[in-house]
Write an enzyme that holds these catalytic residues in place. Structure first.
Site, PDB file in Angstrom:
ATOM      1  N   SER A 142      -7.614  -8.141   9.879  1.00  0.00           N
ATOM      2  CA  SER A 142      -6.832  -6.927   9.611  1.00  0.00           C
ATOM      3  C   SER A 142      -7.416  -5.810  10.471  1.00  0.00           C
ATOM      4  O   SER A 142      -8.603  -5.847  10.817  1.00  0.00           O
ATOM      5  CB  SER A 142      -6.964  -6.546   8.134  1.00  0.00           C
ATOM      6  OG  SER A 142      -6.455  -5.246   7.907  1.00  0.00           O
ATOM      7  N   TYR A 155     -12.457  -5.333   0.764  1.00  0.00           N
ATOM      8  CA  TYR A 155     -11.465  -5.900   1.676  1.00  0.00           C
ATOM      9  C   TYR A 155     -11.871  -5.658   3.129  1.00  0.00           C
ATOM     10  O   TYR A 155     -11.908  -6.582   3.946  1.00  0.00           O
ATOM     11  CB  TYR A 155     -10.105  -5.266   1.385  1.00  0.00           C
ATOM     12  CG  TYR A 155      -8.968  -5.758   2.252  1.00  0.00           C
ATOM     13  CD1 TYR A 155      -8.379  -6.996   2.025  1.00  0.00           C
ATOM     14  CD2 TYR A 155      -8.467  -4.979   3.298  1.00  0.00           C
ATOM     15  CE1 TYR A 155      -7.326  -7.444   2.810  1.00  0.00           C
ATOM     16  CE2 TYR A 155      -7.412  -5.418   4.080  1.00  0.00           C
ATOM     17  CZ  TYR A 155      -6.843  -6.641   3.830  1.00  0.00           C
ATOM     18  OH  TYR A 155      -5.793  -7.088   4.617  1.00  0.00           O
TER      19      TYR A 155
HETATM   20  P1  NAD Z   1       1.112 -11.643   0.598  1.00  0.00           P
HETATM   21  O1  NAD Z   1       0.484 -11.163  -0.654  1.00  0.00           O
HETATM   22  O2  NAD Z   1       2.545 -11.349   0.882  1.00  0.00           O
HETATM   23  O3  NAD Z   1       0.908 -13.217   0.752  1.00  0.00           O
HETATM   24  C1  NAD Z   1      -0.345 -13.796   0.533  1.00  0.00           C
HETATM   25  C2  NAD Z   1      -0.155 -15.226   0.070  1.00  0.00           C
HETATM   26  O4  NAD Z   1      -1.463 -15.766  -0.174  1.00  0.00           O
HETATM   27  C3  NAD Z   1       0.627 -15.321  -1.256  1.00  0.00           C
HETATM   28  O5  NAD Z   1       1.627 -16.315  -1.135  1.00  0.00           O
HETATM   29  C4  NAD Z   1      -0.431 -15.702  -2.261  1.00  0.00           C
HETATM   30  O6  NAD Z   1       0.064 -16.506  -3.331  1.00  0.00           O
HETATM   31  C5  NAD Z   1      -1.418 -16.479  -1.405  1.00  0.00           C
HETATM   32  N1  NAD Z   1      -2.765 -16.570  -1.978  1.00  0.00           N
HETATM   33  C6  NAD Z   1      -3.454 -15.600  -2.645  1.00  0.00           C
HETATM   34  N2  NAD Z   1      -4.634 -16.088  -3.048  1.00  0.00           N
HETATM   35  C7  NAD Z   1      -4.704 -17.366  -2.618  1.00  0.00           C
HETATM   36  C8  NAD Z   1      -5.685 -18.386  -2.732  1.00  0.00           C
HETATM   37  N3  NAD Z   1      -6.822 -18.197  -3.418  1.00  0.00           N
HETATM   38  N4  NAD Z   1      -5.437 -19.586  -2.160  1.00  0.00           N
HETATM   39  C9  NAD Z   1      -4.267 -19.804  -1.502  1.00  0.00           C
HETATM   40  N5  NAD Z   1      -3.310 -18.892  -1.378  1.00  0.00           N
HETATM   41  C10 NAD Z   1      -3.519 -17.672  -1.936  1.00  0.00           C
HETATM   42  O7  NAD Z   1       0.181 -11.055   1.754  1.00  0.00           O
HETATM   43  P2  NAD Z   1       0.443 -10.880   3.319  1.00  0.00           P
HETATM   44  O8  NAD Z   1       0.704  -9.445   3.556  1.00  0.00           O
HETATM   45  O9  NAD Z   1       1.394 -11.894   3.827  1.00  0.00           O
HETATM   46  O10 NAD Z   1      -1.031 -11.157   3.844  1.00  0.00           O
HETATM   47  C11 NAD Z   1      -1.410 -12.355   4.482  1.00  0.00           C
HETATM   48  C12 NAD Z   1      -2.707 -12.108   5.227  1.00  0.00           C
HETATM   49  O11 NAD Z   1      -2.512 -11.051   6.169  1.00  0.00           O
HETATM   50  C13 NAD Z   1      -3.862 -11.665   4.324  1.00  0.00           C
HETATM   51  O12 NAD Z   1      -5.057 -12.273   4.762  1.00  0.00           O
HETATM   52  C14 NAD Z   1      -3.920 -10.171   4.546  1.00  0.00           C
HETATM   53  O13 NAD Z   1      -5.203  -9.631   4.314  1.00  0.00           O
HETATM   54  C15 NAD Z   1      -3.528 -10.100   6.014  1.00  0.00           C
HETATM   55  N6  NAD Z   1      -3.044  -8.777   6.393  1.00  0.00           N
HETATM   56  C16 NAD Z   1      -1.871  -8.276   5.892  1.00  0.00           C
HETATM   57  C17 NAD Z   1      -1.450  -7.008   6.281  1.00  0.00           C
HETATM   58  C18 NAD Z   1      -0.167  -6.406   5.789  1.00  0.00           C
HETATM   59  O14 NAD Z   1       0.081  -5.232   6.123  1.00  0.00           O
HETATM   60  N7  NAD Z   1       0.649  -7.098   5.044  1.00  0.00           N
HETATM   61  C19 NAD Z   1      -2.233  -6.254   7.155  1.00  0.00           C
HETATM   62  C20 NAD Z   1      -3.426  -6.784   7.640  1.00  0.00           C
HETATM   63  C21 NAD Z   1      -3.815  -8.053   7.256  1.00  0.00           C
END
Ligand code: NAD
Length: 279
Positions: A142, A155
């Site tokens: 991130s 985080y």
């Molecule tokens: P999201 O919450 O939409 O999806 C995350 C998925 O991970 C969900 O389906 C959830 O059920 C699953 N999950 C949670 N805990 C888990 C576990 N212990 N084992 C397996 N699966 C698990 O989130 P997102 O926005 O799609 O984020 C995905 C990745 O991208 C994350 O690592 C997040 O930190 C990173 N990220 C997201 C953003 C953003 O703006 N959305 C920005 C920077 C980084």
């Protein structure tokens, strides 16, 4: 769509929602076979049923090494190999705006999923790939791991660690033909950034997203909302031979946030001087 990943086998953790879901969809469209791994069984099973034969769902908690070994074994058993590992699952943890209000009760969970899950996933995929001609590992960090800032300290720390970890193992695994890279998404519209609360329905989430958008945009030079598909396209690039010479990098997908401060301070200073002389 093309067939950039024809005959490739991929694992996408956290693949039932948000960024993982968009990536699994794109991978299948590009000819890959994909195992979607998630703790959300209902969404994961429904999603892979929609994707059809090239996709399978495997219930997985990425913070459990046993689940991760079973996941890698399952991909090999179902599709005959493993070429691409996308360690994407992640959580933000409790959302305290100030560090002093954080009781740190979810620290172990945030570290377990965001950091340990990424390490175990990389190691187990790396072991398989090292004995089968190489592969690609992509870790989802991130911009919070690049830019220090207030709030979400656990985080931010895990994401900074994922970036450093990625660079270390990119060096370590290069001799096996394994490329390891890392993403740094900015503000991407997913349930994670809608500050989802239990019981919130899709209509409420849409309203919340609309309300949050100007706040998210305030530090982003490109006034465009990042989408899961933007990240998925970057994962595709890092997974395919188009990026054959790229390893150990961290690639921001952030509308320019990490490029620098979008505020024109010189203009603001001129304006302040003009206001001061007017009064
Ligand atoms: P999201 O919450 O939409 O999806 C995350 C998925 O991970 C969900 O389906 C959830 O059920 C699953 N999950 C949670 N805990 C888990 C576990 N212990 N084992 C397996 N699966 C698990 O989130 P997102 O926005 O799609 O984020 C995905 C990745 O991208 C994350 O690592 C997040 O930190 C990173 N990220 C997201 C953003 C953003 O703006 N959305 C920005 C920077 C980084």
């Amino acid at each position: 769509m093309g067939q950039e990943l024809k005959e490739k086998v991929a694992i996408v953790t956290g693949g039932a929602g948000g960024i993982g879901r968009a990536t699994a969809e794109l991978f299948v469209a590009e000819g890959a076979s994909v195992v979607v791994a998630d703790i959300d069984v209902e969404s994961g099973e429904a999603f892979t049923a929609d994707l059809g034969d090239p996709a399978r769902f495997k219930q997985t908690d990425v913070s459990r090494a046993g689940d991760m070994q079973a996941l890698v074994d399952y991909a090999v058993e179902q599709f005959g190999g493993l070429d691409i590992m996308f360690n994407n699952a992640g959580i933000s943890g409790a959302q305290h705006p100030r560090f002093l209000d954080d009781d740190l009760s979810d620290f172990q969970q945030v570290v377990g999923i965001n950091l340990y899950g990424t390490m175990v996933g990389s190691q187990l995929a790396g072991k398989y790939m090292s004995q089968h001609g190489g592969g690609v590992i992509i870790n989802n960090a991130s911009i919070a791991g690049i830019l220090p800032g207030q709030a979400l300290v656990s985080y931010r720390m895990t994401k900074a660690a994922v970036i450093h970890f990625t660079k270390c193992i990119a060096i370590d695994l290069a001799e096996y033909g394994i490329r390891v890279n890392c993403l740094a998404p900015g503000h991407i519209r997913t349930p994670l950034t809608a500050f989802t609360i239990p019981g919130m329905d899709e209509e409420q989430m849409t309203r919340v997203r609309e309300a949050l958008a100007p706040v998210w945009d305030s530090n982003q030079p490109l006034k465009r909302h990042g989408k899961p598909e933007d990240v998925a396209q970057t994962v595709l690039f890092l997974s395919s031979d188009r990026s054959a010479q790229i390893t150990g990098t961290v690639l921001p997908i952030d509308g320019g946030i990490t490029a620098g401060d979008p505020v024109n301070h010189l203009q603001e200073l001129f304006d302040a001087r003009a206001r001061a002389l007017d009064t």
